[in-house]
Write an enzyme that holds these catalytic residues in place. Sequence first.
Site, PDB file in Angstrom:
ATOM      1  N   HIS A  34       0.865  -1.177   0.000  1.00  0.00           N
ATOM      2  CA  HIS A  34       0.000   0.000   0.000  1.00  0.00           C
ATOM      3  C   HIS A  34       0.904   1.229   0.000  1.00  0.00           C
ATOM      4  CE1 HIS A  34       1.097   0.080   4.210  1.00  0.00           C
ATOM      5  NE2 HIS A  34       0.569  -1.137   4.378  1.00  0.00           N
ATOM      6  N   HIS A  37       4.012   1.404   2.289  1.00  0.00           N
ATOM      7  CA  HIS A  37       5.232   0.751   1.794  1.00  0.00           C
ATOM      8  C   HIS A  37       5.892   1.613   0.719  1.00  0.00           C
ATOM      9  CE1 HIS A  37       2.786  -2.974   2.921  1.00  0.00           C
ATOM     10  NE2 HIS A  37       3.880  -3.133   3.629  1.00  0.00           N
ATOM     11  N   GLN A  61       7.870 -15.577  11.592  1.00  0.00           N
ATOM     12  CA  GLN A  61       7.489 -14.465  12.461  1.00  0.00           C
ATOM     13  C   GLN A  61       6.009 -14.469  12.821  1.00  0.00           C
ATOM     14  OE1 GLN A  61       8.747 -11.444   9.480  1.00  0.00           O
ATOM     15  NE2 GLN A  61       7.013 -10.271  10.242  1.00  0.00           N
ATOM     16  N   ASP A 151       5.649  -0.006  12.788  1.00  0.00           N
ATOM     17  CA  ASP A 151       6.112  -1.109  13.630  1.00  0.00           C
ATOM     18  C   ASP A 151       7.316  -0.588  14.432  1.00  0.00           C
ATOM     19  OD1 ASP A 151       4.464  -3.443  12.421  1.00  0.00           O
ATOM     20  OD2 ASP A 151       5.284  -2.381  10.713  1.00  0.00           O
ATOM     21  N   GLN A 154       9.625  -2.986  16.185  1.00  0.00           N
ATOM     22  CA  GLN A 154      10.448  -3.700  15.190  1.00  0.00           C
ATOM     23  C   GLN A 154      11.609  -2.813  14.734  1.00  0.00           C
ATOM     24  OE1 GLN A 154       8.855  -6.146  11.763  1.00  0.00           O
ATOM     25  NE2 GLN A 154       9.172  -4.225  10.682  1.00  0.00           N
ATOM     26  N   SER A 187      -1.433  -3.853   5.641  1.00  0.00           N
ATOM     27  CA  SER A 187      -1.863  -4.905   4.711  1.00  0.00           C
ATOM     28  C   SER A 187      -3.105  -5.619   5.236  1.00  0.00           C
ATOM     29  CB  SER A 187      -0.745  -5.924   4.528  1.00  0.00           C
ATOM     30  OG  SER A 187       0.419  -5.271   4.118  1.00  0.00           O
TER      31      SER A 187
HETATM   32  P1  AMP Z   1       5.124  -5.342   6.269  1.00  0.00           P
HETATM   33  O1  AMP Z   1       4.918  -5.668   4.829  1.00  0.00           O
HETATM   34  O2  AMP Z   1       3.860  -5.148   7.023  1.00  0.00           O
HETATM   35  O3  AMP Z   1       6.093  -6.265   6.940  1.00  0.00           O
HETATM   36  O4  AMP Z   1       5.809  -3.910   6.283  1.00  0.00           O
HETATM   37  C1  AMP Z   1       7.001  -3.662   5.602  1.00  0.00           C
HETATM   38  C2  AMP Z   1       7.553  -2.334   6.043  1.00  0.00           C
HETATM   39  O5  AMP Z   1       6.613  -1.302   5.762  1.00  0.00           O
HETATM   40  C3  AMP Z   1       7.799  -2.283   7.566  1.00  0.00           C
HETATM   41  O6  AMP Z   1       9.010  -1.579   7.803  1.00  0.00           O
HETATM   42  C4  AMP Z   1       6.615  -1.529   8.070  1.00  0.00           C
HETATM   43  O7  AMP Z   1       6.853  -0.842   9.284  1.00  0.00           O
HETATM   44  C5  AMP Z   1       6.386  -0.554   6.931  1.00  0.00           C
HETATM   45  N1  AMP Z   1       5.000  -0.055   6.949  1.00  0.00           N
HETATM   46  C6  AMP Z   1       3.865  -0.809   6.972  1.00  0.00           C
HETATM   47  N2  AMP Z   1       2.801  -0.002   7.029  1.00  0.00           N
HETATM   48  C7  AMP Z   1       3.260   1.273   7.068  1.00  0.00           C
HETATM   49  C8  AMP Z   1       2.640   2.557   7.162  1.00  0.00           C
HETATM   50  N3  AMP Z   1       1.320   2.702   7.234  1.00  0.00           N
HETATM   51  N4  AMP Z   1       3.442   3.652   7.171  1.00  0.00           N
HETATM   52  C9  AMP Z   1       4.800   3.520   7.109  1.00  0.00           C
HETATM   53  N5  AMP Z   1       5.437   2.341   7.031  1.00  0.00           N
HETATM   54  C10 AMP Z   1       4.677   1.235   7.010  1.00  0.00           C
END
Ligand code: AMP
Length: 280
Positions: A34, A37, A61, A151, A154, A187
């Site tokens: 989205h 990302h 995870q 996160d 994280q 997501s």
């Molecule tokens: P994920 O695919 O959920 O593992 O996220 C991949 C990366 O995108 C991680 O570093 C998340 O913290 C970051 N991320 C996910 N959603 C957002 C958001 N709304 N704003 C900024 N970063 C995001």
Amino acid sequence: MKVISEIKEINRTLSTLKSSNKTIGLVPTMGALHQGHISLIEKSIAENDISIASIFVNPTQFDKQEDLVNYPNTIENDIKLLKNSGCDIVFTPNANEIYNDNITSQNFMFDGLEHEMEGKQRVGHFDGVGTIVKKLFEIIQPHNAYFGEKDFQQLQIIKKLVELENLNINIIGCPIYREKDGLAMSSRNIRLSESQRSEAPFIYKTLKKAQDKSTNISFEEIYTWVNNEFKNHPSLKLEYFEIAEEKTLKTAKSKFANKKYRAFIAVFADNIRLIDNISF
Ligand code: AMP
């Protein structure tokens, strides 16, 4: 944009790029991309010669098998979004490529960061995160790697991983990207029903009000207020609300002037778990 799924092939591509001194930015993701990302990719593009996004739904995870099975897969759309953003390479390995038949995590100690909040609720989660990020760092060896404050725990853990493993990689935290109504992009949001989606902005609204209140009332009073807000809003079930010091992520009962704090929240809309946080 190149789409590469084999380690051997990405090694070949990267060795050519590295020999010409190109800087490399990495954005690890689990797909179902989205605009949140994409904001990370855009930052990487602005700051590096070559930007790589990885898409890998990391089995180690997930603390609940159900969550892994239900994790959305929108790979065609992901590739389209990345291509339009100007990303140079997308790395899409399968589990075998990453884990060689041995789908287990390394055990990490992140100075206690791993025992707070998400670590209490999702046993083994940060071992899984540490394992995959370490593997991706070994494969790609980026100069810069981008992680979202969405996160935040994280992000702090990855910074600690780099410190403990003595890796020469800059970890760059990026602000939370939100929908117009304040809901943090995730997501998981596409799994929300129409009525859950209309309820979900309550999470950020509550965080925002708590942030406003933090200048006037004590942390103890904020804990009580937030818990009551969710008691009066039963369609969203509060798992935890914690105010913590940003560096240690230890729960804060009261405020000290020289420290930075952040409020963290995890909420269930039925079986869909949503997290968010805000700086205090
Ligand atoms: P994920 O695919 O959920 O593992 O996220 C991949 C990366 O995108 C991680 O570093 C998340 O913290 C970051 N991320 C996910 N959603 C957002 C958001 N709304 N704003 C900024 N970063 C995001």
